[in-house]
Structure formats: C-alpha cells, structure tokens
Scaffold this active site. Structure first.
Site, PDB file in Angstrom:
ATOM      1  NE  ARG A   1      34.494 -49.321  55.884  1.00 26.00           N
ATOM      2  CZ  ARG A   1      33.186 -49.085  55.924  1.00 26.00           C
ATOM      3  NH1 ARG A   1      32.708 -47.975  55.423  1.00 26.00           N
ATOM      4  NH2 ARG A   1      32.358 -49.923  56.483  1.00 26.00           N
TER       5      ARG A   1
ATOM      6  CE1 TYR B   1      36.951 -57.336  54.068  1.00 24.44           C
ATOM      7  CE2 TYR B   1      35.517 -58.284  55.727  1.00 24.44           C
ATOM      8  CZ  TYR B   1      35.886 -57.212  54.942  1.00 24.44           C
ATOM      9  OH  TYR B   1      35.197 -56.035  55.025  1.00 24.44           O
TER      10      TYR B   1
ATOM     11  CG  ASP C   1      24.618 -45.698  56.399  1.00 21.31           C
ATOM     12  OD1 ASP C   1      24.250 -46.681  55.733  1.00 21.31           O
ATOM     13  OD2 ASP C   1      25.593 -45.726  57.183  1.00 21.31           O
TER      14      ASP C   1
HETATM   15  C1  FAD Z   1      31.564 -52.324  61.126  1.00 22.51           C
HETATM   16  C2  FAD Z   1      30.914 -52.018  59.815  1.00 22.51           C
HETATM   17  C3  FAD Z   1      31.153 -52.857  58.740  1.00 22.51           C
HETATM   18  C4  FAD Z   1      30.494 -52.635  57.527  1.00 22.51           C
HETATM   19  N1  FAD Z   1      30.727 -53.498  56.496  1.00 22.51           N
HETATM   20  C5  FAD Z   1      30.055 -53.331  55.340  1.00 22.51           C
HETATM   21  C6  FAD Z   1      30.268 -54.231  54.255  1.00 22.51           C
HETATM   22  O1  FAD Z   1      31.071 -55.169  54.337  1.00 22.51           O
HETATM   23  N2  FAD Z   1      29.568 -54.032  53.090  1.00 22.51           N
HETATM   24  C7  FAD Z   1      28.670 -52.999  52.962  1.00 22.51           C
HETATM   25  O2  FAD Z   1      28.056 -52.869  51.881  1.00 22.51           O
HETATM   26  N3  FAD Z   1      28.475 -52.122  53.972  1.00 22.51           N
HETATM   27  C8  FAD Z   1      29.140 -52.247  55.145  1.00 22.51           C
HETATM   28  N4  FAD Z   1      28.973 -51.346  56.148  1.00 22.51           N
HETATM   29  C9  FAD Z   1      28.039 -50.207  55.974  1.00 22.51           C
HETATM   30  C10 FAD Z   1      28.669 -49.036  55.226  1.00 22.51           C
HETATM   31  O3  FAD Z   1      29.892 -48.662  55.810  1.00 22.51           O
HETATM   32  C11 FAD Z   1      27.723 -47.830  55.223  1.00 22.51           C
HETATM   33  O4  FAD Z   1      26.396 -48.257  55.005  1.00 22.51           O
HETATM   34  C12 FAD Z   1      28.106 -46.850  54.132  1.00 22.51           C
HETATM   35  O5  FAD Z   1      29.426 -46.402  54.328  1.00 22.51           O
HETATM   36  C13 FAD Z   1      27.136 -45.669  54.116  1.00 22.51           C
HETATM   37  O6  FAD Z   1      27.525 -44.765  53.126  1.00 22.51           O
HETATM   38  P1  FAD Z   1      26.824 -43.342  53.009  1.00 22.51           P
HETATM   39  O7  FAD Z   1      27.457 -42.680  51.838  1.00 22.51           O
HETATM   40  O8  FAD Z   1      25.353 -43.481  53.038  1.00 22.51           O
HETATM   41  O9  FAD Z   1      27.197 -42.582  54.357  1.00 22.51           O
HETATM   42  P2  FAD Z   1      28.622 -42.153  54.931  1.00 22.51           P
HETATM   43  O10 FAD Z   1      29.671 -43.091  54.554  1.00 22.51           O
HETATM   44  O11 FAD Z   1      28.400 -41.892  56.390  1.00 22.51           O
HETATM   45  O12 FAD Z   1      28.945 -40.771  54.197  1.00 22.51           O
HETATM   46  C14 FAD Z   1      28.316 -39.561  54.549  1.00 22.51           C
HETATM   47  C15 FAD Z   1      29.162 -38.410  54.019  1.00 22.51           C
HETATM   48  O13 FAD Z   1      28.433 -37.205  54.206  1.00 22.51           O
HETATM   49  C16 FAD Z   1      29.269 -36.220  54.788  1.00 22.51           C
HETATM   50  N5  FAD Z   1      28.373 -35.345  55.554  1.00 22.51           N
HETATM   51  C17 FAD Z   1      27.639 -35.675  56.641  1.00 22.51           C
HETATM   52  N6  FAD Z   1      26.923 -34.624  57.065  1.00 22.51           N
HETATM   53  C18 FAD Z   1      27.204 -33.600  56.212  1.00 22.51           C
HETATM   54  C19 FAD Z   1      26.775 -32.240  56.140  1.00 22.51           C
HETATM   55  N7  FAD Z   1      25.882 -31.749  57.021  1.00 22.51           N
HETATM   56  N8  FAD Z   1      27.271 -31.452  55.145  1.00 22.51           N
HETATM   57  C20 FAD Z   1      28.154 -31.965  54.224  1.00 22.51           C
HETATM   58  N9  FAD Z   1      28.618 -33.250  54.269  1.00 22.51           N
HETATM   59  C21 FAD Z   1      28.139 -34.037  55.243  1.00 22.51           C
HETATM   60  C22 FAD Z   1      30.223 -37.028  55.664  1.00 22.51           C
HETATM   61  O14 FAD Z   1      31.394 -36.287  55.960  1.00 22.51           O
HETATM   62  C23 FAD Z   1      30.481 -38.237  54.768  1.00 22.51           C
HETATM   63  O15 FAD Z   1      31.515 -37.991  53.854  1.00 22.51           O
HETATM   64  C24 FAD Z   1      29.612 -51.533  57.381  1.00 22.51           C
HETATM   65  C25 FAD Z   1      29.416 -50.659  58.446  1.00 22.51           C
HETATM   66  C26 FAD Z   1      30.045 -50.895  59.650  1.00 22.51           C
HETATM   67  C27 FAD Z   1      29.786 -49.962  60.789  1.00 22.51           C
END
Ligand code: FAD
Length: 389
Positions: free
Chosen positions: A105, A209, A287
């Site tokens: 990651r 993996y 997400d």
């Molecule tokens: C066990 C597990 C395994 C996974 N494996 C996979 C996989 O193999 N392949 C895949 O595609 N996905 C996988 N996922 C899913 C994936 O990790 C998430 O869907 C993805 O990381 C979501 O990204 P995001 O940018 O939407 O949110 P996040 O990664 O949660 O990023 C949100 C960001 O916003 C910031 N933030 C939050 N609130 C605020 C605020 N109020 N002000 C300013 N900043 C803020 C946080 O600090 C963070 O940096 C897995 C998830 C899990 C739990």
C-alpha cells in the site's frame, strides 16, 4: 478540459490522490487537504486488478508501480482445514491486457503522491476538515484549525468515516460488519511464488500473497465476531491470539503464522452505497461513497475508477453540477454490483457445516469441468476499462 479550474480534494488516500492526479492532468488547479501529518499508508498489501491498472496506466503511473510490485499469476482457493486446493484461477489468462498486481500500500500511495507533485498538485498536511456546508457557487469548509475556507468545487475522498457523507447523502454512521481482520507482513527466506492463497474455514478465512521482491508475505486473516470497540488501522494484537484463532487450519496455513511478531487487528466497517453522490458542488469518491467488504479485493480499484470517471465527466460537462451528476450516473450501478458481489463472497467464504462441504465439492467440480469459469464470470469486473467508456 478543466484548465485553471480550482478543485479541492479532501483526503490523500488512494482515492483522493488518484482523483487529484486525474483532475490535474486535465488542467485543473488541485489542492488536497489531508488531516494526517504525512502521506502514507499502513504496512499491508493490496491487489490491484486489471480494471484498476487500466486507469493507472492511462494516468502514466502503471510502470512505476509494476517496478515495485509482484505480477500475480494465480489464485488458489483452498479448504482451510485440510489445505487441499479447491479451485485454481489463472491470472495470466485474463482477457484484459493489464497485469494483476500485488502491491504494498505504501508503494501505491508513494507512486501516486510523486505523480501528483509532478503535475503541480498542492498537498496540505495536518489540514483536517471538521464540517462542510454547500453554499452558492461552492462549499464552505470549517477546518480543525478553526479556519474557514470557501472553495468552488470539493471532492470528498475522506474514507469510510467520511464527514462529507452525511452532508451529501444524509445517511447513518458506518456499521460494524461482524468481521475483523488481522494483518501481518511475514519475511520469507526466499522469494515465494507470485500467487494468492486463500484458505477458507467456517467463520474465518486467510489470504496470503507476496509483495515487492517476493520475500515479504502479506497475510490477512478475517474472523467473524459479534462486536467491535476499536477504531482505525493501528490497533495491535498478540501473535498468539491470531495463531489460536486459526489453530485448526492446515499446517501450511499455520506455517504462515509461525514466526509473526507485529500483528494488527481492525474491525471492518461498511455503509450502504450512497443513494446520492453529490450535493451542489460537493461530491463523494471512494470509500466515502461505497465502502465495501474486502472479499472481492475491489475497494481501492473502485476508488481508482471513480477518479478517472470523475475527471472525465467534469471535463466534458457544461457545469460542475452536471459533471458531478454524470459522474454518479456512470459509476453507481457498477459500484452497487461490486459491493453486492463482495457481500456474496463473504457468505460463501465463511460457510459452516452442513453447507460447507457441499459448497466446496461443488466449487471443486466446477473448477474441473470448466477451469476458466471461476474467473471468467468476473470479466465484467476485471475486464472493464473505464478509460475506454
Ligand atoms: C482487509 C482489507 C483488504 C483490502 N484489500 C483490497 C484489495 O486487495 N484491493 C482493493 O482494491 N481494495 C482493497 N481494500 C479496500 C481499500 O483498502 C479501500 O477501499 C481504499 O483504501 C479506500 O480508499 P479511499 O481513498 O477511499 O479512503 P481511505 O484510504 O480511507 O483514505 C481517506 C483519507 O482521507 C483522510 N481524511 C479522512 N477524514 C478527513 C478529514 N475530515 N479531513 C482531511 N482528511 C481526512 C484520511 O486521513 C485518509 O488519508 C481492502 C480493505 C481492507 C479492509
């Protein structure tokens, strides 16, 4: 094009950074507001399937990521209790031209971060957003620092606990899914085969993996439980607790956990896919819009796809509002289908007796009769390229 348009992205996760890059490459002036003190990710792996790689390729970062990752060749589903293979899926035979990667990651975030800097994205750290209010011609943001900002267009990629989500979609808090996951990185004496091993057991499963040069094994072990009180991704657990939870698994599964030291445990939370993805000039991405269970390994890939479609929709729209509406229309059905698919897998992976042995036998027979069918039924998912829509 979005030349000179000011766009603010909340969150420097995988979704936020990909969106910032896609928007900046279309000419927008992009700032990213991130609450954390640095741009980084937890020490764990992630699979990026060809549908995600198609976007990363179009954004010019695929080669940098491939150089740091393992090209996946096979997924083997095993009966966790006996270790016997149930189904094997050949990842090299996929119709999509892109590879299937096993990625650290931190490497993915690092590659995206560097690319963002390269195209002039401004990343503001220690900059948490407390409240968001759509106003005429933009969005007013109350910052954790007490400052108030007004911005013309805001994309909230702030994760499953998104503050923007309630403003846009007016919905409930994220709910505990009844699943907890341990994650651990296990050093290997030599490079291991580029394969995903999935060990299925009643109420539990384990995925393993290799990452980077193949000498680090990423292990995620998921177990059902009734309640969860912790928060975040940094709660540590005792290695013995994880080992005990899988002590009835086959020796090869237990061997993966034999020498573990640093173990993290977290609860998996989810919300329904948002009914509405934007309000005025505020939109949800990743997400924040559609958190999913990890049983199809698609949460990050969906966020990456969102990013491309968002930039494309905005660049081709008469106004930000119509662009955001087009983005939602182009994304929502696919995301609903993926989230539902992950829920189905969650039930199938953790079957207990008496259904379990019948289901494993059926899977095995299906794999023998039509070896490609298990993966081909996901062509709509892995074979789709949103950059060609
Ligand atoms: C066990 C597990 C395994 C996974 N494996 C996979 C996989 O193999 N392949 C895949 O595609 N996905 C996988 N996922 C899913 C994936 O990790 C998430 O869907 C993805 O990381 C979501 O990204 P995001 O940018 O939407 O949110 P996040 O990664 O949660 O990023 C949100 C960001 O916003 C910031 N933030 C939050 N609130 C605020 C605020 N109020 N002000 C300013 N900043 C803020 C946080 O600090 C963070 O940096 C897995 C998830 C899990 C739990």
């Amino acid at each position: 094009m979005l030349i000179g348009q000011d766009i603010t992205v909340i969150g420097a996760g995988i979704g936020g950074l990909t969106a910032a890059l896609a928007l900046a490459m279309r000419g927008a002036r992009v700032e990213v507001l991130e609450q954390a003190a640095e741009v980084t990710e937890v020490g764990a792996g992630i699979q990026v399937s060809p549908n995600g790689m198609a976007v990363l390729d179009a954004l010019g970062v695929a080669d940098a990521l491939i150089a740091r990752s393992v090209r996946g060749q096979k997924v083997t589903l095993r009966d966790g209790l006996t270790g016997k293979a149930v189904v094997e899926m050949d990842l090299t035979g996929l119709k999509a031209p892109q590879p299937w990667l096993f990625v650290h990651r931190a490497d993915l975030v690092d590659v995206l971060h560097a690319a963002c800097i390269g195209v002039g994205v401004e990343i503001r750290l220690n900059t948490g957003v407390e409240t968001l209010l759509p106003v005429d011609g933009g969005v007013q943001l109350e910052m954790a620092s007490g400052e108030t900002l007004t911005r013309p267009l805001v994309i909230a990629a702030d994760g499953v606990r998104s503050k923007a989500r309630a403003v846009v979609a007016g919905e409930e808090e994220p709910a505990f899914t009844g699943q907890t996951a341990w994650r651990v990185l296990v050093p290997q004496p030599e490079a291991v085969a580029p394969e995903v091993q999935v060990f299925l057991g009643p109420g539990r499963h384990m995925v393993a993996y290799p990452l980077r040069d193949g000498r680090t094994m990423n292990v995620v072990a998921v177990k059902e439980r009734d309640h969860w009180v912790g928060e975040g991704w940094t709660q540590q657990d005792y290695p013995e607790t994880l080992q005990a939870a899988f002590s009835d698994f086959a020796p090869e599964a237990q061997a993966l956990l034999a020498d573990i030291e640093e173990v993290y445990l977290w609860g998996l939370f989810k919300r329904p896919v948002a009914q509405v993805w934007s309000l005025g000039r505020l939109a949800l991405l990743g997400d924040a819009a559609h958190a999913t269970l990890p049983f199809l390994a698609q949460g990050a890939c969906m966020a990456i796809e969102d990013a491309w479609v968002l930039a494309d929709a905005l660049a081709n729209a008469a106004s930000p509002e119509t662009g955001l509406a087009a983005y939602e229309t182009r994304r929502i059905d696919r995301c609903r289908r993926i989230v539902a698919g992950a829920d189905t897998n969650a039930r199938a992976y953790h079957l207990g007796t008496p259904l379990r042995s019948g289901a494993l036998a059926a899977l095995k027979l299906g794999g023998k009769l039509a070896p490609k069918a298990a993966l081909n039924r996901f062509d709509w998912l892995h074979g789709h390229d949103v950059t060609k829509d």
